[in-house]
Write an enzyme that holds these catalytic residues in place. Structure first.
Site, mmCIF file in Angstrom:
data_model
loop_
_atom_site.group_PDB
_atom_site.id
_atom_site.type_symbol
_atom_site.label_atom_id
_atom_site.label_comp_id
_atom_site.label_asym_id
_atom_site.label_seq_id
_atom_site.Cartn_x
_atom_site.Cartn_y
_atom_site.Cartn_z
ATOM 1 N N ALA A 22 0.851 -1.199 0.000
ATOM 2 C CA ALA A 22 0.000 0.000 0.000
ATOM 3 C C ALA A 22 0.878 1.236 0.000
ATOM 4 O O ALA A 22 0.702 2.155 0.806
ATOM 5 C CB ALA A 22 -0.927 -0.011 1.211
ATOM 6 N N HIS B 296 -9.125 35.114 -4.870
ATOM 7 C CA HIS B 296 -10.389 34.513 -4.467
ATOM 8 C C HIS B 296 -11.264 34.342 -5.692
ATOM 9 O O HIS B 296 -11.336 35.265 -6.500
ATOM 10 C CB HIS B 296 -11.091 35.415 -3.450
ATOM 11 C CG HIS B 296 -12.455 34.926 -3.093
ATOM 12 N ND1 HIS B 296 -12.663 33.852 -2.259
ATOM 13 C CD2 HIS B 296 -13.696 35.339 -3.492
ATOM 14 C CE1 HIS B 296 -13.961 33.633 -2.130
ATOM 15 N NE2 HIS B 296 -14.607 34.520 -2.868
#
Ligand code: FAD
Ligand code: NAD
Length: 482
Positions: free
Chosen positions: A190, A453
């Site tokens: 993993a 933004h």
């Protein structure tokens, strides 16, 4: 004996470490040759693991599988309804192949443009700064160089209990080329490859079971990040089993039976394909003749100092062949540093503390610098600020609100020590952290930097504000009045 053909620099290996080193050497006016033995369908090609069977093809399949998954499961939420979504695996694979070809041919073009000679064959370091090249027709030529850069990369680790047969049991290269989606897919390991390729095939329809030997999931990542990642991957249906020990595999009737032990005792798993992804090992075998006395470290990495100098004067080694993370960008930066050291006769280095790591799953994971576990172990006092993507407008627009940014800064100086991200576009966002740390920035520096933004980078800004307990879009811990 006739005089040997000679160069200022010979690079052995044309992966992202070697080909970048060769280009930088040539840019700096050094006569440069690069030896490589990679064959793609019998034809010599450049780019090494990264371009042929690594970073690039894996990202092509990650993107394709994300699009397929999105079309099936996510677009309807955006008000985009698509009927009869179906998978054309051949087109997906062809697209991957075309990308690889374009990019590897691009390097050929760069070699030509920079006057780099491509010596096709197996290179070996000989004594007295000579390099022997055995071509595919078995002809042998020896060259002379003033400087030699070893960049032969790494290969998948083979484990005896699950021998790769390139059919039912494959390594990462095989897992990039399945011609059908396996109904049931097993993965041993993993780690980064297991998670990235496990995610690809899960999204394309496989039932995926991952067997990991260690008790801890992603131990190299920040603990909070790995905990969140495990939660997300499990929710996606990746069946990740920790603390397992594979004891035997058997192949019969086009299936693999994997015998393993976990905390409940002996288990068996039957899969159509098994990917072995248990790490990579440096290609240092057969690289140098015995009389060179090239020094190796534990794990067969070529021994180097900070400037990538081996124990042999004028012989350097870079990339996966030497200590440090096995990452393409780390090898490339070492290649540039070595080229500049050679050309300028002035030592140049690659700062291994500032190599970013990325796992290209959904959500992505990225980090640079130290994590909380390491800081605690080193007894370094720090402040931590984190911010969730769930409070970021752009993440909502993208429907990808899982995860967070965490910034760790020195308690006394506020210098940023580590940044850990799990969430959308983490692979891109991490660069802001690397730049900040490269310039020894404080969390206050990031907090005072204007971020556009609405962007995902606002999570970086808010995490930086949060280090000082003043994030705007989340409730902060109550500050004591002085
Ligand atoms: P390599 O790329 O392995 O290149 C070495 C070259 O040397 C090869 O071309 C080989 O043919 C040649 N060579 C070897 N021996 C000889 C010899 N004796 N003579 C001549 N030539 C020789 N890293 C990332 O940073 N980002 C990723 O997203 C990423 N994804 C990956 C996905 C997968 C599936 C895999 C397997 C790896 C991935 N990696 C990724 C790791 C990355 O591919 C390696 O870190 C990188 O390729 C190492 O570069 P290198 O130049 O040191 O070696
Ligand atoms: P890895 O080291 O990331 O993970 C290997 C995993 O296998 C580890 O968790 C290990 O504990 C486990 N393991 C080892 N032996 C085992 C066994 N017998 N049974 C069960 N589990 C076992 O290695 P990888 O995933 O093979 O990747 C190799 C290298 O390639 C990595 O170093 C990585 O840096 C690089 N890579 C990078 C990227 C990326 O940058 N996104 C992607 C792919 C690969």
């Amino acid at each position: 004996m006739s005089e040997l053909k000679s160069y200022n620099v010979i690079v052995i290996g044309a992966g992202p470490a070697g080909y970048v080193a060769a280009i930088r050497c040539a840019q700096l006016g050094l006569t440069t040759a690069c030896v490589d033995m990679w064959l793609d369908n019998g034809k010599p090609t450049l780019g090494g693991t990264c371009l042929n069977v690594g970073c690039i093809p894996s990202k092509a399949l990650l993107e394709s599988s994300e699009k397929y998954h999105e079309a099936q499961n996510a677009l309807a939420d955006f008000g985009v309804e698509v009927d009869n979504v179906s998978l054309n695996l051949k087109t997906m694979m062809d697209r991957k192949g075309t990308m690889v070809k374009q990019l590897t041919q691009g390097i050929q073009g760069l070699f030509k443009a920079n006057g780099i000679e491509w010596l096709k064959g197996h290179g070996k370091l000989l004594a007295n700064k000579q390099v022997e090249v055995i071509a595919t027709d078995d002809s042998v030529t020896t060259y002379q160089a003033e400087h030699i850069i070893l960049a032969t990369g790494s290969s998948p680790v083979d484990i005896g209990i699950a021998k790769v047969n390139k059919d039912t049991i494959v390594d990462s290269s095989g897992a990039l080329s399945f011609t059908e989606v396996p109904a049931k897919l097993g993965v041993i390991g993993a780690g980064v490859i297991g998670l990235e390729l496990g995610s690809v095939w899960k999204r394309l329809g496989s039932e995926v079971v991952i067997l990991e030997a260690q008790d801890e999931f992603l131990p190299m990542a920040d603990t909070q990040v790995s905990r969140e990642a495990l939660k997300q991957y499990k929710a996606q249906g990746l069946n990740i089993n920790l603390s397992t020990r594979v004891t035997k595999t058997e192949v019969a009737d086009n299936q693999v039976t994997v015998h393993y032990q976990d905390k409940d005792g002996d288990q068996t798993l039957v899969v159509d394909k098994l990917i072995v992804a248990v790490g990579r090992t440096p290609n240092s075998n057969q690289l140098a003749s015995r009389d060179t006395d090239l020094l190796l470290d534990e794990g067969n990495f070529v021994h180097v100092d900070e400037q990538c100098r081996t124990n042999i004067p004028s012989v350097y080694a870079i990339g996966d062949l030497v200590r440090g993370p096995m990452l393409a960008h780390k090898g490339s930066e070492e290649g540039i540093a070595v080229a500049e050291t050679i050309a300028n006769d002035y030592p140049s280095t690659c700062d291994l503390d500032l190599v970013p790591s990325v796992i290209y799953t959904l959500p992505e994971i990225a980090w640079v610098g130290t994590n909380e576990k390491e800081l605690k172990a080193a007894g370094i006092e720090y402040n931590s600020g984190s911010f969730p993507f769930a409070a970021i407008g752009r993440a909502h627009a993208m429907n990808q609100t899982a995860g967070f940014v965490k910034i760790l800064a020195d308690k006394t100086t506020d210098r940023i020590l580590g940044v850990h991200i799990i969430g959308p576009a983490a692979s891109e966002l991490i660069t802001e952290a690397v730049v900040a740390m490269e310039f020894s920035a404080s969390s206050e520096d990031l907090a005072r930097t204007i971020h556009a933004h609405p962007t995902l980078s606002e999570a970086m800004h808010e995490a930086a504000l949060s280090v000082d307990n003043r994030a705007i879009h989340k409730a902060n811990r109550k500050k004591k009045k002085k």
